[in-house]
Design a protein around this motif. Sequence first.
Motif, PDB file in Angstrom:
ATOM      1  N   LEU A  82      -5.938 -22.864 -22.687  1.00 49.81           N
ATOM      2  CA  LEU A  82      -6.205 -22.391 -21.321  1.00 49.81           C
ATOM      3  C   LEU A  82      -5.344 -21.190 -20.948  1.00 49.81           C
ATOM      4  N   GLY A  83      -4.311 -20.935 -21.716  1.00 54.15           N
ATOM      5  CA  GLY A  83      -3.353 -19.895 -21.335  1.00 54.15           C
ATOM      6  C   GLY A  83      -3.731 -18.512 -21.814  1.00 54.15           C
ATOM      7  N   THR A  84      -2.748 -17.601 -21.752  1.00 51.84           N
ATOM      8  CA  THR A  84      -2.955 -16.211 -22.162  1.00 51.84           C
ATOM      9  C   THR A  84      -2.739 -16.096 -23.671  1.00 51.84           C
ATOM     10  N   PRO A  85      -3.670 -15.506 -24.400  1.00 51.14           N
ATOM     11  CA  PRO A  85      -3.459 -15.344 -25.847  1.00 51.14           C
ATOM     12  C   PRO A  85      -2.473 -14.208 -26.106  1.00 51.14           C
ATOM     13  N   PRO A  86      -1.906 -14.160 -27.304  1.00 47.51           N
ATOM     14  CA  PRO A  86      -0.990 -13.058 -27.599  1.00 47.51           C
ATOM     15  C   PRO A  86      -1.761 -11.733 -27.602  1.00 47.51           C
ATOM     16  N   ASP A  87      -1.100 -10.690 -27.173  1.00 51.67           N
ATOM     17  CA  ASP A  87      -1.743  -9.385 -27.114  1.00 51.67           C
ATOM     18  C   ASP A  87      -1.587  -8.708 -28.472  1.00 51.67           C
ATOM     19  N   ALA A  88      -2.710  -8.389 -29.122  1.00 52.87           N
ATOM     20  CA  ALA A  88      -2.667  -7.809 -30.468  1.00 52.87           C
ATOM     21  C   ALA A  88      -2.085  -6.393 -30.429  1.00 52.87           C
ATOM     22  N   LEU A  89      -2.313  -5.665 -29.325  1.00 51.66           N
ATOM     23  CA  LEU A  89      -1.863  -4.262 -29.257  1.00 51.66           C
ATOM     24  C   LEU A  89      -0.367  -4.146 -28.999  1.00 51.66           C
ATOM     25  N   THR A  90       0.108  -4.826 -27.950  1.00 52.97           N
ATOM     26  CA  THR A  90       1.514  -4.678 -27.582  1.00 52.97           C
ATOM     27  C   THR A  90       2.411  -5.651 -28.334  1.00 52.97           C
ATOM     28  N   GLY A  91       1.789  -6.655 -28.990  1.00 49.96           N
ATOM     29  CA  GLY A  91       2.594  -7.653 -29.682  1.00 49.96           C
ATOM     30  C   GLY A  91       3.211  -8.661 -28.739  1.00 49.96           C
ATOM     31  N   GLU A  92       2.761  -8.636 -27.481  1.00 53.12           N
ATOM     32  CA  GLU A  92       3.253  -9.605 -26.500  1.00 53.12           C
ATOM     33  C   GLU A  92       2.776 -10.998 -26.873  1.00 53.12           C
ATOM     34  N   PRO A  93       3.691 -11.970 -26.949  1.00 51.43           N
ATOM     35  CA  PRO A  93       3.264 -13.314 -27.347  1.00 51.43           C
ATOM     36  C   PRO A  93       2.422 -13.990 -26.265  1.00 51.43           C
ATOM     37  N   GLY A  94       1.606 -14.969 -26.702  1.00 48.68           N
ATOM     38  CA  GLY A  94       0.757 -15.682 -25.760  1.00 48.68           C
ATOM     39  C   GLY A  94       1.566 -16.632 -24.884  1.00 48.68           C
ATOM     40  N   ARG A  95       0.957 -17.010 -23.771  1.00 49.33           N
ATOM     41  CA  ARG A  95       1.605 -17.971 -22.884  1.00 49.33           C
ATOM     42  C   ARG A  95       0.649 -19.126 -22.609  1.00 49.33           C
ATOM     43  N   PRO A  96       1.146 -20.352 -22.765  1.00 52.38           N
ATOM     44  CA  PRO A  96       0.275 -21.475 -22.418  1.00 52.38           C
ATOM     45  C   PRO A  96       0.099 -21.581 -20.914  1.00 52.38           C
ATOM     46  N   ASN A  97      -0.920 -22.311 -20.536  1.00 47.90           N
ATOM     47  CA  ASN A  97      -1.183 -22.530 -19.116  1.00 47.90           C
ATOM     48  C   ASN A  97       0.067 -23.098 -18.442  1.00 47.90           C
ATOM     49  N   ALA A 137       7.435 -17.902 -31.283  1.00 49.66           N
ATOM     50  CA  ALA A 137       7.294 -17.123 -30.056  1.00 49.66           C
ATOM     51  C   ALA A 137       8.342 -17.559 -29.050  1.00 49.66           C
ATOM     52  N   PRO A 138       9.131 -16.615 -28.539  1.00 52.94           N
ATOM     53  CA  PRO A 138      10.118 -17.010 -27.543  1.00 52.94           C
ATOM     54  C   PRO A 138       9.413 -17.461 -26.278  1.00 52.94           C
ATOM     55  N   ASP A 139      10.007 -18.398 -25.620  1.00 50.65           N
ATOM     56  CA  ASP A 139       9.349 -18.996 -24.470  1.00 50.65           C
ATOM     57  C   ASP A 139      10.329 -19.083 -23.323  1.00 50.65           C
ATOM     58  N   GLY A 140       9.903 -18.599 -22.182  1.00 52.01           N
ATOM     59  CA  GLY A 140      10.816 -18.563 -21.047  1.00 52.01           C
ATOM     60  C   GLY A 140      10.921 -19.873 -20.309  1.00 52.01           C
ATOM     61  N   ALA A 141      10.115 -20.876 -20.730  1.00 48.54           N
ATOM     62  CA  ALA A 141      10.046 -22.100 -19.935  1.00 48.54           C
ATOM     63  C   ALA A 141      11.367 -22.861 -19.921  1.00 48.54           C
ATOM     64  N   ARG A 142      12.149 -22.730 -20.995  1.00 51.33           N
ATOM     65  CA  ARG A 142      13.404 -23.471 -21.038  1.00 51.33           C
ATOM     66  C   ARG A 142      14.556 -22.471 -21.122  1.00 51.33           C
ATOM     67  N   PRO A 143      15.226 -22.244 -20.040  1.00 48.02           N
ATOM     68  CA  PRO A 143      16.197 -21.165 -20.009  1.00 48.02           C
ATOM     69  C   PRO A 143      17.548 -21.533 -20.621  1.00 48.02           C
ATOM     70  N   SER A 144      17.719 -22.792 -21.025  1.00 44.26           N
ATOM     71  CA  SER A 144      19.041 -23.260 -21.404  1.00 44.26           C
ATOM     72  C   SER A 144      19.555 -22.602 -22.674  1.00 44.26           C
ATOM     73  N   GLY A 145      18.658 -22.227 -23.593  1.00 41.29           N
ATOM     74  CA  GLY A 145      19.095 -21.652 -24.851  1.00 41.29           C
ATOM     75  C   GLY A 145      19.691 -22.671 -25.782  1.00 41.29           C
ATOM     76  N   ALA A 146      19.491 -23.976 -25.461  1.00 42.25           N
ATOM     77  CA  ALA A 146      20.018 -25.032 -26.318  1.00 42.25           C
ATOM     78  C   ALA A 146      19.249 -25.079 -27.625  1.00 42.25           C
TER      79      ALA A 146
END
Lengths: 356, 309, 273
Positions: free
Chosen positions: B142-157, C36-45
């Motif tokens: 349901l979230g945002t897929p990774p962007d192939a152009l900018t290399g921005e990683p995807g984000r889940p809902n 993929a780095p994820d901002g959901a958990r800011p602790s860095g643990a």
Amino acid sequence: MIRLEGLRFEVGAFALDASLDMAKGEYFVLMGPPGAGKSVLVECLAGLRVPSAGRIEIAGRDVTAAEPGDRGVGYVPQDYALFTTRSVYDNIAFGPQVRGLPDEEIDRRVREAVRLLDIERLLDRRRVQGLSGGERQRVALARALAVRPDVLILDEPVSALDESTRESVCGELRRLQRELGLTTIHISHNLEEAFSVADRGAVMQGGRIRQVGRLEELLRRPSSEFVARFMRCENIFLAACRGPGPGPDTTRAEASGAEFVLPGERRGQIQFAIRPENLAVERPGDRRERAGAAVLPVRLTRSVDRGAYVRLELDGAVHLVAHLAPRAFAELGAADGAELLAVVRPEAVHVIPQGT
Amino acid sequence: MKPAPGGRLFRGLTSSAAVAFAAVIALLLVVDLLYILAFLARSSAGEASGFWRELLGGGDWAAVLGGQTVRELLLSLGSATVTTLLALVLAVPAGYALSRHRIPGKVVVDTFVDAAIVLPPLIMGVSLLVLFSALRRTGEALGTPPDALTGEPGRPNFLVQWLYDFFVYQRPGIVLAQFLVGTALAIRAMRAAFDAADRRVEDVALTLGCSRFGAFWRAALPQTWSGVLAGGVMCWSYSVGLFAPVQIFAGAIEGRTRVLPTRTFLEITVGHLELALALTLIMAGIAMAVLICLKFALRRPAGTGGPVS
Amino acid sequence: MKPGASGRFRAVVLAAAALLAAAGCGRDEARPGPGAPDGARPSGAVFVYCAAGVKEPVEEIAKRFTAETGTRVEITYANSGQLLGQIETTRTGDVYIPGDVGFAEKAAEKKLLSGAPRPFCFFVPAIYVRKGNPRGIREVADLARPGLKLVLADRSSAVGQIQEKLFRKNAVDEEALKRNLVASPATVTDVALAVKLGTADAGIIWDALSGFAPAEAETVAIPTEKNVIGQVTACALAGARNPAGAAAFLDYLLSDKGRAVLSSKHFTVDAPR
């Protein structure tokens, strides 16, 4: 005051189908064997069950769809269903509290109810557990009266009490109803109880009302064999009419070889009932006026002294049951096995209307 | 009243069943205690002090109160309490409905409630983990897929991710794992209580002017007080001692999701049997004390129905 | 019953569901890439799955790591198989330290790892017997002697996997072993426990456990040429939210500081010869 029109309620194989009218201030007794639908009927009236069809009117208001609390009905169920976690005071105050009455009014209602029922001394009881059957019943009544209902419903109010308190409680119920002018419906399967409280009543069977009327009428002029039997009339016969009887406007009829004299001119097959207390029993040697009556030779097979009357079982061409006053039985001086005469006057015979 | 000889025998037999069972449980605890004492008797001073330090978390009161054991104990008791409150919120109406209403497919509903009790606790935890992993995948879909152009990683809902992060390997996960079976036990108890209660009190309350809800709240519920208590006690006791699903779904992370039973389990896996037994005795003692206090504090002065002995 | 209220409630639920659906509309099921780095958990643990068998040294090393670097380490303990299951279903966490390299290989097959497993320490199987060795057990083959009460860990445990190879290597009659078996618990410590409590005469454990119950039991070493050495590896996970932290912790774990802790806890750090 109360009008039930074509009230229907079905549950499983049971179906209630009833219409009924009650006048204001009437003490009405609803009778019938277990499973006749008495409780279901009053539960519909109180709004605890939703009828599938029909109309309920209380005090001129259509309450068919009204909430149970908006019908002006006070309800005392079987075994009273007191709130076991509350004090006596809080049980009685429950209704006024729920209705959001001011505290002083609640207190006034409670005091008034306990005074009416003469249970002031119970007010300091913290729990209802230790109360006797009679006391519980009074608390339940007080709880119902505290909301000042137009109609009081008592579902077998004295069944749980012992014989000796039953009579006095019935007297009190009657006094209370007169004092408050309350329209009261009282469920009972006990005839003595019914006669000691009510003016009018109905006999129910299988979800239907078989007969409504004054109690004497139900007793003396049952409209069906079922009502006759329910009213403890044990002498019920099916007979064939054999032409005019000895007296004016009477008919001779034969049942299993015994000849009876019935009131009125009748023909064909007929069903009739003779109340045990209307049966006269005499010794064969007695010289009494028996003109116009049927006289059946019988043998006394059993006599049981019931206190108020003696019950005699008599065997002849037919089996008869007679109730004699104890003194009359003593005068008769008959022992079991004695040869006697049963004398049935036409006016003692009630012909059950056909087709019921 | 003096009982007849037959009555005395009957009373003796039935009572001894209860007493014998309680005695077996007591015996287990006593044997555990003896085992610990024997260990302490034969171990060196250093071993013994190590044992006490591990058990209590330190030498002085401040260290004990701030120590691992106390924290884990509090987490066990606290999570069980939260679970019990939540379970009762659900179990009271559910038990009422199962007792009073004609629900289509009631047998099926009833069977699934029982299934929660029948399922092995560990499987309950695994099932939760599987459920949340499915949820996570849904969140990624349901979230945002990774962007192939900018290399921005995807984000889940965001919502799904939040739900996942809220429960998995977190404290609410402990409560959730305890809740599933605890609620089933509480529903059973509440249903039995409503089955036994007088239905007519509600009818009377209705005629006295209560709404449907009011009659339930003011008339039916107070009469099932003992059922609420029984259901709560059952749910709480079960939750306090539970570890298998907690350990797999909420993890065994020290200072966060490691409850005392999980700690006990871990101490056994590393061979500290004495420590595990001692921790268990502490927990059992405190839990029993809480239950006894609860029973005395919440018991109604007069029994609800039943013959008075 | 208030139909109005329940209708409104239903509308709210439907609206929420619709919003959820709309948020994900038109996307294909592309997943975020590994690491993929994820901002959901800011602790860095750093989140670690650790086999219960190496709990003591890892706990100690993690404590020191946190003290030195300020990075928190969250460790959950269980048996290696359960941990693998947790990793597989949740795909979260940064480091996996299973009790045997076999589990690391399985994890690699399932593409759960990032990079190769790194050797952490060695598990050397040994025979565990009652104090004073009353049954006179000298080598692995003695375990098949009739009448011996034997306890062996279940196949699902790390020691259970290795002892099979060990028996094959020593050509022990497996049927005779089965006849002697009185219990097959899930963990190696339960094996040691059974010997300690005397419910069994002998079992196979790790040498790291030799100090388990000095008063009741002792170990009989197995010569290296007849032994099968188990290896504990530490792995970085593919689903790591904190890959940098994972790498730092792994480096620390395998550094001399980590090895010192292992040695102090009687773990074998260098491959036995």
